[in-house]
Design a protein around this motif. Structure first.
Motif, PDB file in Angstrom:
ATOM      1  N   UNK A   1       0.614  -1.181  -0.375  1.00 21.80           N
ATOM      2  CA  UNK A   1       0.077  -0.158   0.011  1.00 21.80           C
ATOM      3  C   UNK A   1       0.782   1.236   0.038  1.00 21.80           C
ATOM      4  N   UNK A   2       0.564   2.756  -0.975  1.00 20.91           N
ATOM      5  CA  UNK A   2       1.147   3.214  -1.389  1.00 20.91           C
ATOM      6  C   UNK A   2       1.424   4.509   0.189  1.00 20.91           C
ATOM      7  N   UNK A   3       2.121   4.935   0.687  1.00 21.18           N
ATOM      8  CA  UNK A   3       2.201   5.405   2.038  1.00 21.18           C
ATOM      9  C   UNK A   3       2.008   6.872   1.747  1.00 21.18           C
TER      10      UNK A   3
ATOM     11  N   UNK B   1       9.856   7.526   3.176  1.00 24.40           N
ATOM     12  CA  UNK B   1       9.709   6.948   1.447  1.00 24.40           C
ATOM     13  C   UNK B   1      10.814   5.517   0.854  1.00 24.40           C
ATOM     14  N   UNK B   2       9.635   5.169   0.205  1.00 23.71           N
ATOM     15  CA  UNK B   2       9.041   5.793  -1.076  1.00 23.71           C
ATOM     16  C   UNK B   2       7.466   5.497  -0.253  1.00 23.71           C
ATOM     17  N   UNK B   3       7.286   4.706   0.848  1.00 27.18           N
ATOM     18  CA  UNK B   3       6.042   4.657   1.117  1.00 27.18           C
ATOM     19  C   UNK B   3       5.367   3.003   0.577  1.00 27.18           C
ATOM     20  N   UNK B   4       6.344   2.424  -0.334  1.00 29.69           N
ATOM     21  CA  UNK B   4       5.390   1.594  -1.410  1.00 29.69           C
ATOM     22  C   UNK B   4       5.686   0.398   0.167  1.00 29.69           C
ATOM     23  N   UNK B   5       4.185  -0.244   0.214  1.00 27.24           N
ATOM     24  CA  UNK B   5       4.183  -1.583   0.974  1.00 27.24           C
ATOM     25  C   UNK B   5       4.712  -2.451   0.240  1.00 27.24           C
ATOM     26  N   UNK B   6       5.188  -3.430   0.995  1.00 23.36           N
ATOM     27  CA  UNK B   6       5.699  -5.266   0.647  1.00 23.36           C
ATOM     28  C   UNK B   6       4.758  -6.101   0.200  1.00 23.36           C
TER      29      UNK B   6
END
Length: 545
Positions: A1-3, A192-197
């Motif tokens: 999920x984008x953070x 950043x980049x706030x992208x979930x795994x």
């Protein structure tokens, strides 16, 4: 999920704003809102925690960018989890609230808002809690009793959010292979980049929850005690709440000894209610059993999105006026006459609704419990007078309940939402002891709880593990009806859904009337929101439930 919303969320909480509008979103780069600013002081961290308290009950659009007025936190999640498994029976369509959920037409669609908003809200809790935890660790901030309390709450909130996510979006721990079953993304970073795994395994999520709740307890042991005396105090999490969450996590994963011990710790200082307190409506954190609950203040009412609108037959709204909520008839008929909890259910209430699902409503001509219209109307009027809905157009129905009553019947005034109470802890202890084969210990826990509700109760009659578990399952229903435990109980017990004899109408309930057990039926696993699949580069359609 984008953070991308993390620091905006924290900023909104710190500023205690009522909303974060699209204009602000467009003008303020998320990366420009640094954690060092939002979390610069202990006071600011406290505001973030207070924002999480609010997030549990506020209409989500006033806090979360992209939120919806439909989903007001636990107001909705508690009622939907019980509606989906027939713990609370709907008697008529009314205005359609929760219809898709109880018909199993919502959680099975990746694009349905219920999936997105549950996922979205829970990950915002994870993100905000992680921001506090990481800030303290990275800056090596000295921990005094105030900061210890904040950290205790942050770790407990993260465990709470992950527990809800793993319960709904993955296969149950006890009915699958947790070491390999896909869980949910494990996201504790806030940079950043706030992208979930990718999806972690169920086991990895449980390992994180256990670590978090143990950290929470450790910090609470260093913290100043939670305030007492007013309902708002119990909005804050404390060491009892942490022990209670630890008990839930342990019970769901078969760690029976930990579940029993933690449940005992959780209920210390929260005595069981008297009969008058139990019958008072479950509308305030001031009740002695309440360990944790949302204190919904008058300026934050959610009006016709509230728990009592969706659950109480005394709230003045079209959903409950046209759709009286029912106690499961099959369960009610197993409650002994000596148990005072029977008194909050009216099995012979006149069916006044011509649109009732059972086609037996509107008059004595069609209601099988009455053959005289004058008597039919007299009883109906008497019930409305007693429960404060006289003259407001509330329909009645056999087996309707008055367990939940708003403090001011016939109004839309806000009331508290109870999230944890000591009765649950007795049931966790009883179940965990029974599952270990500790029959006397399980009987003792049951006797203490149920004996306080039923003067003739004798837990010694349930002398085998099988008999005890049957009784414990009944008591989970009778004691915690309407409090949101139905769905997770079905998962833990691998219990199929069968609403025959419950009072539910099979035509209206559709697919929600009968479902095979969770171990053989993946429809119990909620779909990952399509928005998450689309936004997360580590997830594809192949990762969908």
């Amino acid at each position: 999920m984008k953070r991308r919303f993390l620091y905006l969320l924290i900023s909104c909480m710190v500023l205690a704003s009522t909303s974060c509008d699209d204009e602000f979103l467009e003008r303020t780069p998320t990366d420009a809102i640094a954690a060092s600013d939002a979390l610069a002081t202990t006071a600011n961290m406290r505001l973030v925690i207070n924002g999480l308290h609010r997030l549990l009950y506020a209409q989500s659009q006033v806090i979360l960018p992209g939120g919806s007025s439909t989903f007001s936190g636990e107001h909705y999640w508690i009622t939907s989890d019980d509606a989906m498994v027939g713990n609370v029976i709907h008697s008529a369509p009314a205005n359609g609230w929760l219809r898709d959920e109880l018909q199993w037409n919502a959680h099975s669609l990746p694009t349905d808002p219920i999936n997105f908003h549950r996922w979205y809200q829970r990950y915002h809790i994870v993100a905000s809690a992680s921001a506090i935890i990481n800030k303290v660790e990275e800056d090596a901030i000295p921990v005094d009793d105030e900061l210890a309390d904040i950290l205790g709450q942050a770790y407990a909130y993260r465990a709470y959010a992950y527990y809800d996510l793993i319960t709904h979006f993955a296969r149950g721990y006890l009915i699958g292979n947790p070491a390999s079953d896909p869980g949910v993304p494990l996201q504790t970073g806030t940079e950043p980049p706030y992208t979930s795994g990718p999806r972690a395994t169920v086991q990895e999520i449980y390992d994180q929850m256990r670590a978090d709740i143990n950290e929470s307890i450790s910090f609470f042991e260093q913290a100043s005690a939670r305030c007492t005396g007013t309902p708002d105090c119990k909005s804050n999490l404390n060491i009892n709440v942490a022990h209670g969450l630890k008990a839930r996590i342990a019970l769901s994963s078969g760690d029976w000894a930990t579940a029993a011990a933690s449940a005992v710790e959780a209920r210390q200082g929260y005595p069981l209610m008297s009969e008058s307190e139990w019958k008072s409506g479950f509308n305030t954190n001031s009740l002695p059993e309440v360990i944790w609950g949302s204190n919904v203040i008058s300026t934050e009412t959610v009006f016709f999105r509230s728990y009592f609108y969706l659950m109480s037959n005394t709230f003045n709204g079209s959903q409950n006026r046209g759709n009286p909520k029912l106690f499961n008839a099959e369960m009610y008929n197993q409650i002994p006459d000596t148990d005072y909890r029977r008194d909050v259910v009216l099995p012979l209430a006149p069916n006044t609704n011509p649109s009732a699902n059972n086609d037996q409503g509107g008059s004595a001509d069609v209601d099988p419990n009455y053959d005289d219209q004058a008597r039919f109307e007299f009883v109906a009027d008497s019930i409305r007078t007693v429960y404060g809905t006289d003259g407001l157009g509330h329909n009645l129905h056999p087996y309707m309940h008055y367990k939940m009553k708003n403090k001011n019947p016939g109004t839309i005034d806000p009331d508290d939402i109870i999230l944890m109470r000591s009765a649950e802890m007795y049931l966790i202890e009883a179940e965990a002891e029974a599952m270990q084969g500790n029959i006397p210990a399980a009987q003792n826990a049951l006797q203490e709880l149920v004996g306080s509700r039923n003067s003739a109760y004798n837990a010694a009659l349930f002398a085998t593990q099988a008999d005890l578990m049957d009784e414990i399952k009944l008591q989970w229903y009778v004691e915690l009806f309407g409090e949101g435990f139905g769905y997770e109980n079905h998962i833990r017990w691998d219990q199929p859904l069968d609403l025959t004899n419950s009072g539910a109408d099979p035509t209206y309930y559709g697919d929600g009337f009968m479902q095979a057990a969770p171990s053989v039926n993946d429809d119990w696993i909620w779909k990952i929101p399509q928005a998450e699949i689309d936004a997360n580069p580590n997830l594809t359609e192949n990762n969908q439930n």
